[in-house]
Scaffold this active site. Structure first.
Site, mmCIF file in Angstrom:
data_model
loop_
_atom_site.group_PDB
_atom_site.id
_atom_site.type_symbol
_atom_site.label_atom_id
_atom_site.label_comp_id
_atom_site.label_asym_id
_atom_site.label_seq_id
_atom_site.Cartn_x
_atom_site.Cartn_y
_atom_site.Cartn_z
ATOM 1 C CE LYS A 48 -3.246 -2.341 3.032
ATOM 2 N NZ LYS A 48 -3.751 -2.345 4.451
ATOM 3 N N GLY A 49 2.052 1.186 0.560
ATOM 4 C CA GLY A 49 2.832 2.384 0.856
ATOM 5 C C GLY A 49 3.054 3.347 -0.296
ATOM 6 C CG ASP A 105 6.624 2.717 0.713
ATOM 7 O OD1 ASP A 105 7.371 1.831 0.233
ATOM 8 O OD2 ASP A 105 5.896 2.514 1.697
ATOM 9 C CG ASP A 108 14.181 -0.818 6.005
ATOM 10 O OD1 ASP A 108 14.998 0.009 6.389
ATOM 11 O OD2 ASP A 108 13.650 -1.642 6.768
ATOM 12 C CE LYS A 136 13.953 3.789 7.234
ATOM 13 N NZ LYS A 136 13.251 2.809 8.101
ATOM 14 C CG PHE A 157 9.487 2.932 11.546
ATOM 15 C CD1 PHE A 157 9.668 1.818 10.739
ATOM 16 C CD2 PHE A 157 8.211 3.415 11.745
ATOM 17 C CE1 PHE A 157 8.585 1.194 10.142
ATOM 18 C CE2 PHE A 157 7.119 2.794 11.150
ATOM 19 C CZ PHE A 157 7.304 1.681 10.348
ATOM 20 C CB VAL A 158 9.975 7.890 8.163
ATOM 21 C CG1 VAL A 158 11.290 8.489 8.651
ATOM 22 C CG2 VAL A 158 10.216 7.000 6.942
ATOM 23 C CG ASP A 164 1.951 1.055 7.457
ATOM 24 O OD1 ASP A 164 2.826 0.894 6.590
ATOM 25 O OD2 ASP A 164 1.569 0.149 8.224
ATOM 26 N NE ARG A 170 -1.218 2.164 4.822
ATOM 27 C CZ ARG A 170 -0.155 1.386 4.613
ATOM 28 N NH1 ARG A 170 0.896 1.872 4.004
ATOM 29 N NH2 ARG A 170 -0.148 0.137 5.009
HETATM 30 P P1 IMP Z 1 12.421 -3.755 2.674
HETATM 31 O O1 IMP Z 1 11.891 -5.010 2.049
HETATM 32 O O2 IMP Z 1 13.109 -4.026 3.980
HETATM 33 O O3 IMP Z 1 13.260 -2.935 1.723
HETATM 34 O O4 IMP Z 1 11.184 -2.915 3.113
HETATM 35 C C1 IMP Z 1 10.399 -2.268 2.222
HETATM 36 C C2 IMP Z 1 9.014 -2.055 2.779
HETATM 37 O O5 IMP Z 1 9.012 -1.953 4.211
HETATM 38 C C3 IMP Z 1 8.486 -0.744 2.265
HETATM 39 O O6 IMP Z 1 7.745 -0.954 1.106
HETATM 40 C C4 IMP Z 1 7.656 -0.242 3.426
HETATM 41 O O7 IMP Z 1 6.326 -0.667 3.273
HETATM 42 C C5 IMP Z 1 8.232 -0.873 4.657
HETATM 43 N N1 IMP Z 1 9.107 0.069 5.411
HETATM 44 C C6 IMP Z 1 10.462 0.081 5.462
HETATM 45 N N2 IMP Z 1 10.922 1.077 6.225
HETATM 46 C C7 IMP Z 1 9.835 1.747 6.670
HETATM 47 C C8 IMP Z 1 9.645 2.918 7.487
HETATM 48 O O8 IMP Z 1 10.584 3.581 7.964
HETATM 49 N N3 IMP Z 1 8.356 3.289 7.704
HETATM 50 C C9 IMP Z 1 7.287 2.606 7.188
HETATM 51 N N4 IMP Z 1 7.415 1.525 6.403
HETATM 52 C C10 IMP Z 1 8.675 1.087 6.150
HETATM 53 MG MG MG Z 2 4.432 -0.766 4.853
#
Ligand code: IMP
Ligand code: MG
Length: 188
Positions: A48-49, A105, A108, A136, A157-158, A164, A170
């Protein structure tokens, strides 16, 4: 936690509305230039982000393009990735031969986009690029080639602008860090 005024839960604003507007405009200009000789462009929003960013980026793009949506889940209710990436809603159409731009969005660990990229590449698009609003870099676990980055941010964490915490926040129009008290119930 506040039900009536989410702004009460905000510790600080990391990226304000004007900065977001300006950067989205720049990204749209860059994308327009890069795809100038391509008739076809399909933006894929990662739900959703990605919904707020997609909505602003799409409207900032003057050129023709199509949209599709993909539902991905990798997080539980906490603030760290569970590692397991799942497609919970797939695209409505094949992407074979299309110019695909993933709109996300935040990157991470990179697990979500790495998985999505492999999954979409297997469908034979003409091209596949990635556009993320936030990055990040310190948290990266897997390498993913990212073509467009809105902002590099520190390891915090944002929320807001589509992002969200536990499905809330959101709709905040900026990128914010929450007060520590908001997370307190996680450790109760
Ligand atoms: P990754 O798979 O660890 O790269 O995470 C990606 C997903 O984690 C993103 O699409 C977000 O939905 C969620 N996410 C990662 N960091 C944050 C944050 O700081 N705030 C909110 N959602 C996050
Ligand atoms: Mg998320």
């Amino acid at each position: 936690m506040s039900f009536h005024n989410l702004a009460n839960d905000v510790h600080s604003i990391l990226i304000d509305e004007e900065q977001l507007r300006q950067r989205v405009k720049e990204l749209a200009e860059q994308i327009t230039a890069d795809y100038a000789d391509q008739e076809d462009l399909l933006l894929i929003c990662v739900l959703k982000g990605g919904y707020v960013f997609l909505s602003d980026l799409s409207r900032a793009l003057a050129r023709r393009h199509e949209l599709d949506f993909m539902g991905i889940s990798s997080y539980g209710k906490g603030t760290a990735s569970s590692g397991a990436v799942q497609i919970i809603m797939d695209l409505k159409q094949p992407i074979t031969g299309r110019n695909v731009l993933i709109v996300e969005d935040i990157i991470d660990s990179g697990q979500t986009l790495s998985y999505m990229r492999r999954n979409l590449l297997a469908r034979g698009p003409a091209s596949l690029r990635i556009c993320t609003l936030l990055n990040k870099p310190e948290r990266r676990e897997v390498d993913v080639p990212v073509d467009y980055i809105g902002f590099d941010i520190p390891d915090e964490f944002v929320v807001g602008y589509g992002l969200d915490f536990g499905e809330i926040y959101r709709n905040l129009p900026y990128i914010a860090v929450l007060k520590p008290s908001v997370f307190a119930h996680l450790f109760e």
